[in-house]
Design an enzyme around this catalytic site. Sequence first.
Site, short mmCIF file in Angstrom:
data_model
loop_
_atom_site.label_atom_id
_atom_site.label_comp_id
_atom_site.label_asym_id
_atom_site.label_seq_id
_atom_site.Cartn_x
_atom_site.Cartn_y
_atom_site.Cartn_z
N LEU A 1 62.18 53.24 -6.02
CA LEU A 1 60.95 52.95 -5.28
C LEU A 1 60.00 52.16 -6.16
CD1 LEU A 1 61.86 56.06 -4.11
CD2 LEU A 1 60.03 55.37 -2.57
N GLY A 2 59.67 50.96 -5.71
CA GLY A 2 58.76 50.10 -6.44
C GLY A 2 57.36 50.15 -5.87
N SER A 3 56.73 48.97 -5.76
CA SER A 3 55.35 48.89 -5.31
C SER A 3 55.07 47.49 -4.81
CB SER A 3 54.40 49.23 -6.46
OG SER A 3 53.08 48.82 -6.18
N SER A 4 54.14 47.37 -3.89
CA SER A 4 53.79 46.05 -3.37
C SER A 4 53.11 45.17 -4.41
CB SER A 4 52.87 46.18 -2.14
OG SER A 4 51.68 46.87 -2.48
N CYS A 5 52.67 45.76 -5.53
CA CYS A 5 52.01 44.96 -6.57
C CYS A 5 52.98 44.07 -7.33
CB CYS A 5 51.25 45.86 -7.55
SG CYS A 5 52.33 46.84 -8.62
N ASN B 1 50.68 50.29 0.27
CA ASN B 1 49.76 51.34 -0.17
C ASN B 1 50.03 52.62 0.62
OD1 ASN B 1 47.98 49.65 -1.95
ND2 ASN B 1 47.69 48.57 -0.02
N ARG C 1 57.21 66.33 -7.20
CA ARG C 1 55.90 66.95 -7.05
C ARG C 1 54.82 65.94 -6.66
NH1 ARG C 1 54.14 70.89 -11.65
NH2 ARG C 1 52.95 71.78 -9.93
N LYS D 1 57.88 47.68 -12.65
CA LYS D 1 58.56 47.83 -11.37
C LYS D 1 59.52 46.67 -11.10
CE LYS D 1 57.08 51.78 -9.90
NZ LYS D 1 58.04 52.90 -9.73
N GLY E 1 57.59 61.72 -3.73
CA GLY E 1 58.74 62.61 -3.94
C GLY E 1 58.69 63.86 -3.08
N HIS F 1 43.82 56.05 -6.07
CA HIS F 1 43.82 54.83 -5.27
C HIS F 1 42.64 54.85 -4.30
CE1 HIS F 1 48.10 54.77 -6.60
NE2 HIS F 1 47.84 53.49 -6.69
N TYR G 1 52.07 47.56 -14.87
CA TYR G 1 52.78 48.40 -13.89
C TYR G 1 53.73 47.55 -13.05
CZ TYR G 1 53.45 51.73 -10.03
OH TYR G 1 54.00 52.55 -9.08
N TRP H 1 33.40 50.68 -4.22
CA TRP H 1 33.71 49.70 -5.27
C TRP H 1 34.11 48.38 -4.65
CZ3 TRP H 1 37.04 52.54 -9.53
CH2 TRP H 1 36.23 53.48 -10.17
#
Length: 312
Positions: free
Chosen positions: A106-110, A166, A13, A141, A17, A180, A137, A203
């Site tokens: 699936l991870g993240s660029s962070c 991102n 959802r 990951k 995904g 984000h 986080y 910001w």
Amino acid sequence: MEKNDKIYIAGHRGMVGSAIYRKLQNEGYTNLVTKQSGELDLRNQAAVADFFEKEKPDYVFLAAAKVGGIVANNTYRADFLYENLAIQNNVIHQSYVHGVKKLMFLGSSCIYPKLASQPLKEEYLLTGRLEETNEPYAIAKIAGIKMCEAYRDQYACNFISVMPTNLYGFNDNYHPENSHVLPALIRKFDEAKEQQLSEVTIWGSGSPMREFLFADDLADACYFLMQNYNDPSLVNIGTGEDLTIKDLALLIKETIGFAGNLAFDTSKPDGTPRKLMDVSKLHALGWKHTTPLQKGLELAYQDYLTKKKAYA
């Protein structure tokens, strides 16, 4: 993957995904398994074990995660660490227990160090300190990546990891504080246009550079790698192109048709100065993104307009 193989999409959802689900449907896959969080709490070890015992999927896309923007990551540090560890521990382990043929995490660029050289190469993992605001986080990951590697080493599981840059697109999160930067700006500019404001405040300084990939392009890359990639090392997924937050804001301003000015709140954190993925490995495998940022922004904005009443 055969068209009738049973494929479980964890997190169907969410933005990622749901994009993977659409991709598989469009490719003619007919045996897709999904569960909403109310039906299956992936943090619950016994519930996940029961699910895998009953369904016995052939393939797993692990796109489920607790996610948020820079403020959410820094505010709910314990939640981001605990919940993401629990989700991936349960799904990865049960995939091993029940003989899943292949899993994609699936991870993240962070996951990459805050001050790593740019662009970010896969081998930079664990070579320096992380960005403090989303360290919990990122650690979760990284643990997921290492878990896939360990299960591959010890049990010969075909578990692979991919690191998206991102993302934005259909079914994004437009919460005013927990989203984000890109969806947050879409909402800000749309509300400012509607209220006929003279200025929108961004910001941070506007100087950090970011890369953005349309979520349906990510889904296409995930499908490509699930079919063609079986190596233990992780793969970056991105565009290989970036721009400043200020330039992003100007693009979104133009897309939405806001006529006012920009202001920058430098009391808010900037985060990592630059996060550009090195996607040469992915390009060498034969995949490149197809959705330009301007086109993707137009699609995302139209999607936001269809859902904005829910965010009122």
